[in-house]
Each structure stands twice: as structure tokens, then as C-alpha cells.
Design an enzyme around this catalytic site. Structure first.
Site, PDB file in Angstrom:
ATOM      1  N   ARG A   1       0.814  -1.234   0.000  1.00  0.00           N
ATOM      2  CA  ARG A   1       0.000   0.000   0.000  1.00  0.00           C
ATOM      3  C   ARG A   1       0.838   1.272   0.000  1.00  0.00           C
ATOM      4  NH1 ARG A   1      -3.382  -2.752   3.710  1.00  0.00           N
ATOM      5  NH2 ARG A   1      -5.158  -3.624   2.603  1.00  0.00           N
TER       6      ARG A   1
ATOM      7  N   LYS B   1       4.235  11.129 -11.631  1.00  0.00           N
ATOM      8  CA  LYS B   1       3.335  10.324 -12.469  1.00  0.00           C
ATOM      9  C   LYS B   1       3.981   8.965 -12.670  1.00  0.00           C
ATOM     10  CE  LYS B   1       0.893  13.639 -15.401  1.00  0.00           C
ATOM     11  NZ  LYS B   1       0.687  14.048 -16.809  1.00  0.00           N
TER      12      LYS B   1
ATOM     13  N   GLU C   1      12.601  17.123 -25.466  1.00  0.00           N
ATOM     14  CA  GLU C   1      11.890  17.562 -24.255  1.00  0.00           C
ATOM     15  C   GLU C   1      12.608  18.765 -23.627  1.00  0.00           C
ATOM     16  OE1 GLU C   1       8.968  16.244 -23.515  1.00  0.00           O
ATOM     17  OE2 GLU C   1       8.957  14.132 -24.107  1.00  0.00           O
TER      18      GLU C   1
ATOM     19  N   LYS D   1       9.916  22.314 -14.261  1.00  0.00           N
ATOM     20  CA  LYS D   1       8.952  21.252 -13.965  1.00  0.00           C
ATOM     21  C   LYS D   1       8.589  21.246 -12.486  1.00  0.00           C
ATOM     22  CE  LYS D   1       7.164  16.801 -14.845  1.00  0.00           C
ATOM     23  NZ  LYS D   1       7.194  15.545 -15.563  1.00  0.00           N
TER      24      LYS D   1
ATOM     25  N   GLU E   1      -2.396  17.941 -12.588  1.00  0.00           N
ATOM     26  CA  GLU E   1      -2.714  18.369 -13.954  1.00  0.00           C
ATOM     27  C   GLU E   1      -4.166  18.760 -14.129  1.00  0.00           C
ATOM     28  OE1 GLU E   1      -0.591  16.287 -17.094  1.00  0.00           O
ATOM     29  OE2 GLU E   1      -2.153  16.837 -18.517  1.00  0.00           O
TER      30      GLU E   1
ATOM     31  N   ARG F   1      -0.103  22.253 -15.655  1.00  0.00           N
ATOM     32  CA  ARG F   1       0.790  21.130 -15.960  1.00  0.00           C
ATOM     33  C   ARG F   1       0.598  20.640 -17.399  1.00  0.00           C
ATOM     34  NH1 ARG F   1       2.515  16.042 -11.934  1.00  0.00           N
ATOM     35  NH2 ARG F   1       3.906  15.054 -13.454  1.00  0.00           N
TER      36      ARG F   1
ATOM     37  N   ASN G   1       2.528  19.280 -22.217  1.00  0.00           N
ATOM     38  CA  ASN G   1       2.104  18.442 -23.342  1.00  0.00           C
ATOM     39  C   ASN G   1       2.266  19.135 -24.687  1.00  0.00           C
ATOM     40  OD1 ASN G   1       1.379  16.490 -21.509  1.00  0.00           O
ATOM     41  ND2 ASN G   1      -0.737  17.195 -21.359  1.00  0.00           N
TER      42      ASN G   1
ATOM     43  N   HIS H   1       2.536  17.145 -27.866  1.00  0.00           N
ATOM     44  CA  HIS H   1       2.235  15.751 -27.552  1.00  0.00           C
ATOM     45  C   HIS H   1       0.940  15.234 -28.183  1.00  0.00           C
ATOM     46  CE1 HIS H   1       5.643  16.115 -24.924  1.00  0.00           C
ATOM     47  NE2 HIS H   1       5.515  14.876 -24.470  1.00  0.00           N
TER      48      HIS H   1
ATOM     49  N   HIS I   1       1.859  11.992 -29.837  1.00  0.00           N
ATOM     50  CA  HIS I   1       1.327  10.686 -29.415  1.00  0.00           C
ATOM     51  C   HIS I   1       0.655   9.967 -30.576  1.00  0.00           C
ATOM     52  CE1 HIS I   1       1.170  11.714 -24.837  1.00  0.00           C
ATOM     53  NE2 HIS I   1       2.308  11.137 -25.177  1.00  0.00           N
TER      54      HIS I   1
ATOM     55  N   HIS J   1       9.760   8.396 -28.664  1.00  0.00           N
ATOM     56  CA  HIS J   1       8.848   9.399 -28.098  1.00  0.00           C
ATOM     57  C   HIS J   1       9.342  10.823 -28.375  1.00  0.00           C
ATOM     58  CE1 HIS J   1       6.073  11.349 -25.350  1.00  0.00           C
ATOM     59  NE2 HIS J   1       7.105  11.942 -24.793  1.00  0.00           N
TER      60      HIS J   1
HETATM   61  N1  LIG Z   1       6.091   9.852 -15.654  1.00  0.00           N
HETATM   62  C1  LIG Z   1       6.202  10.868 -16.468  1.00  0.00           C
HETATM   63  O1  LIG Z   1       5.950  12.016 -16.119  1.00  0.00           O
HETATM   64  C2  LIG Z   1       6.693  10.623 -17.860  1.00  0.00           C
HETATM   65  C3  LIG Z   1       7.033  11.706 -18.673  1.00  0.00           C
HETATM   66  C4  LIG Z   1       7.545  11.451 -19.932  1.00  0.00           C
HETATM   67  C5  LIG Z   1       7.712  10.139 -20.364  1.00  0.00           C
HETATM   68  N2  LIG Z   1       7.355   9.101 -19.555  1.00  0.00           N
HETATM   69  C6  LIG Z   1       7.551   7.706 -19.973  1.00  0.00           C
HETATM   70  O2  LIG Z   1       8.935   7.483 -20.153  1.00  0.00           O
HETATM   71  C7  LIG Z   1       9.120   6.412 -21.058  1.00  0.00           C
HETATM   72  C8  LIG Z   1      10.245   6.752 -22.011  1.00  0.00           C
HETATM   73  O3  LIG Z   1      11.408   6.977 -21.256  1.00  0.00           O
HETATM   74  P1  LIG Z   1      12.868   6.869 -21.904  1.00  0.00           P
HETATM   75  O4  LIG Z   1      12.903   7.625 -23.168  1.00  0.00           O
HETATM   76  O5  LIG Z   1      13.827   7.223 -20.829  1.00  0.00           O
HETATM   77  O6  LIG Z   1      12.946   5.338 -22.339  1.00  0.00           O
HETATM   78  P2  LIG Z   1      13.587   4.016 -21.685  1.00  0.00           P
HETATM   79  O7  LIG Z   1      13.448   3.975 -20.236  1.00  0.00           O
HETATM   80  O8  LIG Z   1      13.039   2.878 -22.461  1.00  0.00           O
HETATM   81  O9  LIG Z   1      15.130   4.169 -22.070  1.00  0.00           O
HETATM   82  C9  LIG Z   1      15.510   4.213 -23.422  1.00  0.00           C
HETATM   83  C10 LIG Z   1      16.579   3.145 -23.743  1.00  0.00           C
HETATM   84  O10 LIG Z   1      17.836   3.594 -23.220  1.00  0.00           O
HETATM   85  C11 LIG Z   1      18.421   2.565 -22.411  1.00  0.00           C
HETATM   86  N3  LIG Z   1      19.186   3.286 -21.388  1.00  0.00           N
HETATM   87  C12 LIG Z   1      18.684   3.979 -20.352  1.00  0.00           C
HETATM   88  N4  LIG Z   1      19.658   4.617 -19.696  1.00  0.00           N
HETATM   89  C13 LIG Z   1      20.825   4.305 -20.324  1.00  0.00           C
HETATM   90  C14 LIG Z   1      22.170   4.664 -20.131  1.00  0.00           C
HETATM   91  N5  LIG Z   1      22.533   5.554 -19.195  1.00  0.00           N
HETATM   92  N6  LIG Z   1      23.084   4.134 -20.961  1.00  0.00           N
HETATM   93  C15 LIG Z   1      22.722   3.282 -21.971  1.00  0.00           C
HETATM   94  N7  LIG Z   1      21.462   2.923 -22.217  1.00  0.00           N
HETATM   95  C16 LIG Z   1      20.521   3.433 -21.402  1.00  0.00           C
HETATM   96  C17 LIG Z   1      17.267   1.757 -21.919  1.00  0.00           C
HETATM   97  O11 LIG Z   1      17.673   0.440 -21.597  1.00  0.00           O
HETATM   98  C18 LIG Z   1      16.332   1.778 -23.117  1.00  0.00           C
HETATM   99  O12 LIG Z   1      16.708   0.817 -24.050  1.00  0.00           O
HETATM  100  C19 LIG Z   1       7.786   6.185 -21.746  1.00  0.00           C
HETATM  101  O13 LIG Z   1       7.213   4.997 -21.255  1.00  0.00           O
HETATM  102  C20 LIG Z   1       6.955   7.386 -21.315  1.00  0.00           C
HETATM  103  O14 LIG Z   1       5.577   7.083 -21.218  1.00  0.00           O
HETATM  104  C21 LIG Z   1       6.864   9.331 -18.315  1.00  0.00           C
HETATM  105 ZN   LIG Z   2       7.074  13.687 -23.613  1.00  0.00          ZN
END
Ligand SMILES: NC(=O)c1ccc[n+]([C@@H]2O[C@H](COP(=O)([O-])OP(=O)(O)OC[C@H]3O[C@@H](n4cnc5c(N)ncnc54)[C@H](O)[C@@H]3O)[C@@H](O)[C@H]2O)c1
Ligand SMILES: [Zn+2]
Length: 377
Positions: free
Chosen positions: A130, A152, A194, A235, A245, A249, A253, A256, A260, A274
Site C-alpha cells: 500500500r 506520475k 523535451e 517542472k 494536472e 501542468r 504536453n 504531444h 502521441h 517518443h
Molecule cells: N512519468 C512521467 O511524467 C513521464 C514523462 C515522460 C515520459 N514518460 C515515460 O517514459 C518512457 C520513455 O522513457 P525513456 O525515453 O527514458 O525510455 P527508456 O526507459 O526505455 O530508455 C531508453 C533506452 O535507453 C536505455 N538506457 C537507459 N539509460 C541508459 C544509459 N545511461 N546508458 C545506456 N542505455 C541506457 C534503456 O535500456 C532503453 O533501451 C515512456 O514509457 C513514457 O511514457 C513518463
Molecule cells: Zn514527452
């Protein structure tokens, strides 16, 4: 003997959320200090590190050593890399492993990875027993400037991305900018979209700074730390004012809605990352703003020129494998739950750094704009 190069003091950004306030610590080579920082917050906490296979290969040993040096006990859960891990199945694996590791209230989950790991581990921390505390150790540029801050968390549903989740704030974010040195260039570039977003939606001076200094941000060093800190400050402010949001917030987007839809059209595959989709989405959102007479066409062109200069896509024709019809894109936009009674909420700009939320944008207008773009206008 030459004295070792010393990095500047870490930058600390505070997320002011009352009893749930936390620090984002940003700096080059910080990972060695992780144990001390965690030990200071939760003395003697048992830690479970959630990470993916790729990140584990590069950085898990350093994190384990840092915890050990502060006499903190730790174990690791390593999941496959990629968006596929934001699934019910991996969520179950992570929750079960957290419980099996006897992580109790007072102990910690550590999310070591990109946005996938941050969202997955954060959600598991929100649910297991929990609610457990967790620390974000973001390892991608996207995660350092965006996903690790703001609480998030979640996984994907068969109906769409991030549809099962919770708001659950971390107790600390440690962004070691040196960890980004092992990130593939394409991933770094995608995260940079971003970074540019923060300039485009709310900070014209930062956007101008990026136009002059983006290559130094890519190269590493103080410019990278500065850029990440500017994004985190922006942020943190937004999250403190609008955690859930209900208003401001949503400015995050920018780009986006189109982004998306394009990501979905590519099946969330590595055809279009992304950040690449967001770059294209922002270029389109600014052009749409110009089309509506909100900004000069030259401003939209300036924004797109910067993104393109950094190697990001800004034209629909750059989507590998091509883009679907406007009908399909409009369906995808609708599935993103943003269309109500023929209108949708859209982020426009009145100028670089001056984004605003418009609630009653006609879907027909958006469609007409997409038709023009698809016809090559
Ligand atoms: N929670 C939020 O507010 C929020 C905001 C934006 C995006 N997101 C989410 O984030 C995700 C995308 O995140 P991302 O772009 O970081 O992708 P990811 O976590 O998949 O990382 C991208 C790739 O890089 C590799 N990697 C990560 N760090 C590394 C490093 N230091 N050295 C070598 N390789 C490395 C990972 O293994 C992966 O293959 C999506 O699922 C999206 O929905 C969440
Ligand atoms: Zn984004």
C-alpha cells in the site's frame, strides 16, 4: 601528481509539495554520493534497485557500491529493457520481488533507469504494501528532465499508454549527468526534444540559450548540467502549483497531441522514439499556431530549424515508413482521450516561450491542418 578534476557543486532543485517535498540533485559524477544521500534521509533503509538489463550492464555495479559504502543493504530486480516492460506482467514480477525482498515501510525502492523504469518502479512502489517510498535515479536525458520529476507513475493498458497508474512522488531524485555518456546518441537526441520543449512552452531566453549552446549540452559538462537544471526548475514549479494536472501542468504536453498520434501510428516502435515524435509534434503545433495567426510563420520556422539542426524530425515525410491518413491520425488523437463533442484541448503558442491551453479547438480545424500538411503544404 595532478589533482583530479573537480566538478562544480551539485545543483539542488526543490519540489515544494509540503509534507511530500523533495530535492532533485543534479551534477556530474554524483552516483558515488547516492548512498550518503539516501542514508541521510532513511538511515539503515533496506533498498531494492529496479533497473533494466541495459542500464544494469552499465551502471548497476556503481549504484550497489555507493549503497554499500554507506552501509545500506541492497538487492536488484532486473527487467527487460523497453516499453514492453510497462506491462501488467512485469509489474507483477516487480511487486512480487519487492515483497520477497522484505521491503517494508521505512525501506526504499530505487528506480535506476529511463522513463520506463521510473514509471514501472514508481507504480510498484505506490502499490506494494500500500505504498513504499522510492528514489528516482534517472539515466536517460528524457528521464532527467521530465519523467523522474512529478510523481506520475504507471504502466500501459491494451487500450493505450499510461492508462493504469498513480500519482506517487519520489522522496529524492538524483540525476547524475555523467550516466548519460553511455546513452545511445539517438536516445540522447530524442530526450533533447523535451529539453527544447521547456524553452518553447515557457522560457524564450532558455530557447535562445539552447540555440547557441545545444552542442555543448550534447557534449556534456557544465552546459548539460545547466540545461537539465533549468528544465527541472521549470517542472518542479509547475508540479508544485498543479500536481494533478488540472491546469498549468498540461503545458508540458506541447507537441504531444500530434506526437502521441504519430507514435501510436508507428506502433510505439523504434521507428519513431517518443522524443522524435514530440519534436515533430512541436514543429506541427507551432505551425498550427502560425496558421491560426497566433504567431509569425518565421517564429514557427525558427523553432523547427533548431530542432532539425539538432537532428530531430520536423516534417511528416521524415517518419520512417510513412504516415497514415488524416482520418487515422484523427482517430488516434481521439483515442488519446482528448476529443470531447468534436473539440479538443490543444497547446498553442503566442510566441516562443508563450504557450497556452485552448480547450475548445475544433477537431475539424485540426483535421484540415493535417490534410494540408499531408498534401505537402
Ligand atoms: N512519468 C512521467 O511524467 C513521464 C514523462 C515522460 C515520459 N514518460 C515515460 O517514459 C518512457 C520513455 O522513457 P525513456 O525515453 O527514458 O525510455 P527508456 O526507459 O526505455 O530508455 C531508453 C533506452 O535507453 C536505455 N538506457 C537507459 N539509460 C541508459 C544509459 N545511461 N546508458 C545506456 N542505455 C541506457 C534503456 O535500456 C532503453 O533501451 C515512456 O514509457 C513514457 O511514457 C513518463
Ligand atoms: Zn514527452
Amino acid at each position: 601528481m595532478t589533482a583530479p578534476l573537480r566538478h562544480a557543486e551539485p545543483i539542488v532543485v526543490k519540489v515544494a509539495l509540503g509534507t511530500r517535498a523533495y530535492d532533485i540533485v543534479i551534477g556530474c559524477g554524483l552516483i558515488g554520493t547516492l548512498g550518503g544521500r539516501i542514508g541521510g534521509l532513511r538511515p539503515g533503509a533496506k533498498c531494492v534497485i529496479v533497473t533494466d538489463e541495459t542500464v544494469a550492464e552499465h551502471h548497476l555495479a556503481a549504484v550497489e557500491a555507493a549503497l554499500k559504502s554507506a552501509r545500506l543493504e541492497s538487492s536488484a530486480i532486473v527487467v527487460p529493457q523497453g516499453e514492453g516492460s510497462k506491462s501488467y506482467a512485469t509489474f507483477e514480477t516487480v511487486c512480487e520481488a519487492i515483497i520477497a525482498a522484505h521491503i517494508e515501510r521505512g525501506d526504499l525502492v530505487i528506480a535506476l533507469g529511463g522513463g520506463v523504469i521510473g514509471d514501472l518502479a514508481g507504480f510498484a512502489a505506490a502499490c506494494a504494501r500500500r505504498g513504499l517510498d522510492y528514489v528516482q535515479v534517472p539515466t536517460t536525458l528524457l528521464a532527467q528532465v521530465d519523467s523522474s520529476v512529478g510523481g506520475k507513475t504507471g504502466i500501459n493498458s491494451r487500450h493505450g499508454k499510461n492508462l493504469v497508474g498513480a500519482f506517487h512522488q519520489p522522496i529524492l531524485v538524483v540525476a547524475d549527468t555523467a550516466l548519460l555518456d553511455t546513452l545511445p546518441k539517438r536516445e540522447f537526441r530524442a530526450g533533447y526534444a523535451e529539453v527544447a520543449k521547456y524553452g518553447l512552452f515557457g522560457d524564450a531566453a532558455f530557447f535562445s540559450w539552447l540555440e547557441r549552446n545545444w552542442q555543448d549540452v550534447f557534449a556534456g559538462g557544465p552546459a548539460r548540467e545547466h540545461a537539465i537544471a533549468v528544465c527541472c526548475r521549470a517542472k518542479a514549479g509547475i508540479v508544485a502549483r498543479d500536481e494533478r494536472e488540472t491546469g498549468e501542468r498540461a503545458l508540458l504536453n506541447l507537441g504531444h497531441t500530434f506526437g502521441h498520434a504519430l507514435e501510436a501510428a508507428c506502433g510505439f516502435s523504434d521507428r519513431l522514439l517518443h522524443g522524435e515524435a514530440v519534436a515533430l509534434g512541436m514543429a506541427l503545433a507551432l505551425e498550427f499556431s502560425a496558421h491560426k495567426g497566433l504567431i509569425q510563420a518565421s517564429e514557427a520556422k525558427r523553432a523547427a530549424a533548431h530542432l532539425a539542426g539538432a537532428g530531430l524530425p520536423t516534417h511528416l515525410k521524415e517518419v520512417p515508413g510513412g504516415v497514415p491518413t488524416a482520418d487515422v491520425l484523427m482517430d488516434l488523437i481521439a483515442q488519446d482521450k482528448k476529443v470531447k463533442r468534436g473539440t479538443l484541448t490543444f497547446i498553442f503558442v503566442r510566441g516562443i516561450g508563450q504557450a497556452f491551453i485552448e480547450n475548445n479547438v475544433s477537431a475539424a480545424d485540426v483535421r484540415a491542418f493535417l490534410d494540408r500538411k499531408l498534401a505537402g503544404a
